[in-house]
Design a protein around this motif. Structure first.
Motif: not given
Length: 258
Positions: A190-211
């Motif tokens: 549901v998030v348009p392709k031209d929107w920016i995504i803002g994940p938290g650094i903790k989630q990027l470290k816990l779940h490398p696959g997200l980034g």
């Protein structure tokens, strides 16, 4: 990579105070991040929490207080509680440590001597619902900042809130904040392709696959809250566009821009 001052230079100076934002501007931050809530009399103020216990030592709730009441509170002393016992500590300027309205922050940026961007997060849930986005866009229009050339981007964890803001100002950039990695599969369709995504650094470290997944899809990423060299390097490796940091001066130094 853009360096965004998270609630101002908040590692050193009390968050969301004019003093914290002026310090962030002085050290060279590319952008300023703030959270906004509506006061009882309809003013957008830069406050993160729904209540004021942490930042002003008051039991009041922002949405139930008028601006005049908020203006009587000290939002700065909690950061350095022992300063009144230090004879060499400079006196706190009430103008730099009181409640900060969004209008004052926008005016500060507009009058500054170089281009500065703003990342404005609307906080939800709130008793005022969509009125927050309505007042935000109205205020941005007063500054001429609701169109394509605006230095402002709107952020929220609430997808519904971002849809409201997008309907009111379709040319503004939107940042879909992601609190947990497992939320992204739900948000992705549901998030348009031209929107920016803002994940938290903790989630990027816990779940490398997200980034890695966001990078493969070519999604623009603005990551919060990045305060160490190791975390900055993770963002660089992922091609992150902007880092939101309590320590903008440190980030600029690590990037070789000081």
């Amino acid at each position: 990579m853009e360096v965004v001052a998270h609630r101002g230079a908040s590692a050193e100076i009390a968050e969301h105070t004019l003093g914290a934002y002026i310090e962030a501007l002085e050290v060279g931050a590319d952008a300023l991040e703030c959270d906004v809530r509506l006061s009882a009399d309809g003013h957008l103020v830069c406050v993160h929490d729904r209540d004021l216990r942490r930042t002003a030592g008051d039991k009041g709730v922002v949405s139930r207080m008028e601006l005049s009441e908020l203006s009587e509170l000290d939002f700065a002393s909690w950061k350095k509680p022992w300063s009144d016992l230090d004879d060499e500590a400079p006196d706190l300027d009430p103008a730099l440590g009181g409640v900060l309205t969004l209008r004052t922050l926008l005016a500060t940026v507009a009058d500054y001597g170089r281009p500065v961007e703003l990342a404005i997060e609307t906080k939800h849930p709130t008793r005022y619902g969509g009125l927050v986005e309505k007042r935000l866009i109205e205020t941005l229009r007063e500054f001429g900042w609701a169109g394509k050339k605006s230095p402002v981007r709107v952020m929220s964890f609430s997808h519904t809130a971002l849809l409201r803001a997008h309907r009111l100002a379709p040319d503004l950039r939107m940042v879909q904040l992601v609190e947990k990695a497992h939320h992204w599969p739900v948000l992705r369709p549901v998030v348009p392709k031209d929107w920016i995504i803002g994940p938290g650094i903790k989630q990027l470290k816990l779940h490398p696959g997200l980034g890695e997944h966001l990078a493969r899809e070519g999604r623009r990423m603005h990551v919060w809250t990045v305060n160490t060299e190791a975390n900055l390097r993770i963002c660089q490796d992922l091609g992150v566009e902007a880092v939101i940091s309590d320590k903008p001066d440190l980030m600029l130094r690590l990037l070789g821009r000081k």
